[in-house]
Design a protein around this motif. Structure first.
Motif, mmCIF file in Angstrom:
data_model
loop_
_atom_site.group_PDB
_atom_site.id
_atom_site.type_symbol
_atom_site.label_atom_id
_atom_site.label_comp_id
_atom_site.label_asym_id
_atom_site.label_seq_id
_atom_site.Cartn_x
_atom_site.Cartn_y
_atom_site.Cartn_z
ATOM 1 N N PHE A 1 -4.019 2.478 -3.652
ATOM 2 C CA PHE A 1 -5.289 1.956 -4.155
ATOM 3 C C PHE A 1 -5.086 0.566 -4.752
ATOM 4 C CE2 PHE A 1 -5.482 6.593 -4.502
ATOM 5 C CZ PHE A 1 -6.588 6.859 -3.704
ATOM 6 N N PRO B 1 -9.098 -3.464 2.802
ATOM 7 C CA PRO B 1 -9.176 -2.246 1.969
ATOM 8 C C PRO B 1 -9.427 -1.021 2.824
ATOM 9 C CG PRO B 1 -11.201 -3.504 1.793
ATOM 10 C CD PRO B 1 -10.253 -4.350 2.596
ATOM 11 N N THR C 1 0.810 -1.204 0.000
ATOM 12 C CA THR C 1 0.000 0.000 0.000
ATOM 13 C C THR C 1 0.847 1.260 0.000
ATOM 14 O OG1 THR C 1 -0.111 -0.167 2.395
ATOM 15 C CG2 THR C 1 -1.926 -1.135 1.142
ATOM 16 N N ARG D 1 -15.262 3.525 -3.118
ATOM 17 C CA ARG D 1 -15.213 3.463 -4.577
ATOM 18 C C ARG D 1 -15.724 2.121 -5.090
ATOM 19 N NH1 ARG D 1 -12.345 7.238 -7.371
ATOM 20 N NH2 ARG D 1 -11.346 8.856 -6.111
ATOM 21 N N GLY D 2 -15.402 1.051 -4.374
ATOM 22 C CA GLY D 2 -15.887 -0.259 -4.790
ATOM 23 C C GLY D 2 -17.398 -0.371 -4.700
ATOM 24 N N LEU E 1 -12.533 3.587 -10.420
ATOM 25 C CA LEU E 1 -11.394 2.692 -10.208
ATOM 26 C C LEU E 1 -10.049 3.345 -10.499
ATOM 27 C CD1 LEU E 1 -12.795 -0.652 -11.652
ATOM 28 C CD2 LEU E 1 -12.941 0.250 -9.328
ATOM 29 N N GLU F 1 -11.547 4.588 1.580
ATOM 30 C CA GLU F 1 -11.622 5.179 0.244
ATOM 31 C C GLU F 1 -11.833 4.098 -0.809
ATOM 32 O OE1 GLU F 1 -11.128 8.445 -2.611
ATOM 33 O OE2 GLU F 1 -11.422 8.416 -0.441
ATOM 34 N N GLU F 2 -11.076 3.028 -0.719
ATOM 35 C CA GLU F 2 -11.220 1.933 -1.675
ATOM 36 C C GLU F 2 -12.582 1.261 -1.542
ATOM 37 O OE1 GLU F 2 -6.807 0.121 -2.376
ATOM 38 O OE2 GLU F 2 -7.656 -0.124 -0.383
ATOM 39 N N LEU G 1 -8.176 -1.520 -5.701
ATOM 40 C CA LEU G 1 -8.863 -1.133 -6.935
ATOM 41 C C LEU G 1 -8.217 -1.769 -8.151
ATOM 42 C CD1 LEU G 1 -9.534 2.658 -6.247
ATOM 43 C CD2 LEU G 1 -11.057 0.718 -5.885
#
Length: 268
Positions: free
Chosen positions: A8, A101, A3, A108-109, A207, A104-105, A11
Motif C-alpha cells: 500500500f 496504484p 510494492t 481506498r483513495g 489509509l 485496492e489503493e 496510501l
C-alpha cells in the motif's frame, strides 16, 4: 520502497509514517475547514449588507433555489480543489515510484476523497448557517472560526472529562490497566460530536488497511501483529457510521439554515 515491501505504498503518500505533522491528511484537516468557512461566512449576510438580496428575490427566483445554489456552488468549488490536490498526489506518486496504484489503493483513495468532500460540506453548511443567523459578516466568520478551533483543540479533552463524569471509571479495570467500557463508550461518543473526529477515524480506516477496529485498542494491536489488512469493503463498513455522520451533519446544518432563512424578512 517497493510494492513487495509495502503493498500500500501509494496510501503512504497521503499519510507518511513518522511525518504526521506534515502529512497531506493533516494539511487537509486544517485547510479544508478554513477554505469552507471562507466561502460560506458571507454567502447570505453579504447580500443583506449590500442590499441586493431583496432585488434578487424580486425576480422569479425562489428562496430555496438561491440558498441551494450558493451551497452547491461552494461545495463544487471545494470538490474541484480536493480532486485537484488528490490528482496531484497520485501524479507525484506515479512520477516518483514509476508504478501505477493497485485497484485496492485506488478504491481506498476514492473513498478518502469522498469523505474529504463530505467533511468540507459540513463546514460549508455551518458557515452558511452562521451567515444566515448573523447579519454581521465579521461575527459570522469569528463564530465559525471559534467553533472550529474549539472542536479541533479543546473538545477532545472536554469529551474525556465529561465521559469520566457521566460514567466514572471502574477501579477493577484500572487495576489491570484497561479502560472501563462504559467510560470509554461515553468518551468516544462525545468526541464524535466533532466533525474532525469523524473525519480522522474515517481516514485512518481508509489509509491504514491494518486498522481492524477504531474503538478497541487491543483489536488494532492484534491486527498489526497478524498483518492481515482488511479489504476496502470491510474498511468502509468499519467506518460506515462515521461516513454517514458526516453526510448527515452536512444535511442537518443545511436544513437548519434553510428553515431559518425561510422565516427571515428579506425586504430592504
Amino acid at each position: 520502497t517497493t510494492t513487495a515491501e509495502d503493498p500500500f505504498v501509494f496510501l503512504r503518500l497521503f499519510a507518511p509514517p513518522g511525518a504526521s505533522l506534515l502529512s497531506f491528511v493533516t494539511v487537509l484537516s486544517i485547510l479544508v475547514p478554513l477554505i469552507a468557512i471562507g466561502l460560506g461566512f458571507d454567502a447570505v449576510n453579504g447580500e443583506y449588507n449590500r442590499r441586493t438580496l431583496s432585488r434578487i428575490l424580486s425576480q422569479p427566483i425562489y428562496r430555496d433555489a438561491l440558498l441551494l445554489g450558493k451551497f452547491l456552488a461552494g461545495l463544487v468549488t471545494l470538490s474541484i480543489l480536493l480532486i485537484t490536490l488528490w490528482l496531484m498526489v497520485i501524479g507525484f506518486g506515479l512520477l516518483r515510484l514509476g508504478i501505477p496504484p493497485s485497484s485496492e489503493e485506488l478504491g481506498r483513495g476514492l473513498v478518502f476523497l469522498v469523505v474529504s468532500i463530505a467533511y468540507a460540506g459540513v463546514w460549508l453548511a455551518l458557515a452558511m448557517l452562521f451567515s444566515i443567523v448573523f447579519r454581521s459578516t465579521a461575527t459570522a466568520a469569528l463564530t465559525a472560526l471559534g467553533l472550529w478551533l474549539f472542536l479541533a483543540l479543546l473538545w477532545p479533552a472536554v469529551a474525556q472529562v465529561l465521559g469520566q463524569v457521566i460514567a466514572p471509571p471502574d477501579p477493577r479495570f484500572a487495576a489491570i490497566g484497561l479502560p472501563t467500557p462504559d467510560t470509554l463508550a461515553w468518551q468516544e461518543g462525545l468526541a464524535r460530536l466533532s466533525p474532525g473526529t469523524l473525519y480522522a477515524e474515517a481516514v485512518v480506516a481508509m489509509l491504514n488497511p491494518e486498522a481492524q477496529s477504531l474503538t478497541n485498542v487491543l483489536a488494532q494491536f492484534q491486527g498489526r501483529i497478524l498483518g492481515a489488512p482488511l479489504p476496502v469493503v470491510q474498511s468502509v463498513l468499519t467506518v460506515w457510521p462515521q461516513i454517514v455522520g458526516l453526510f448527515a451533519g452536512m444535511i442537518l446544518l443545511f436544513v437548519i439554515g434553510y428553515v431559518t432563512f425561510q422565516r427571515q424578512e428579506v425586504r430592504a
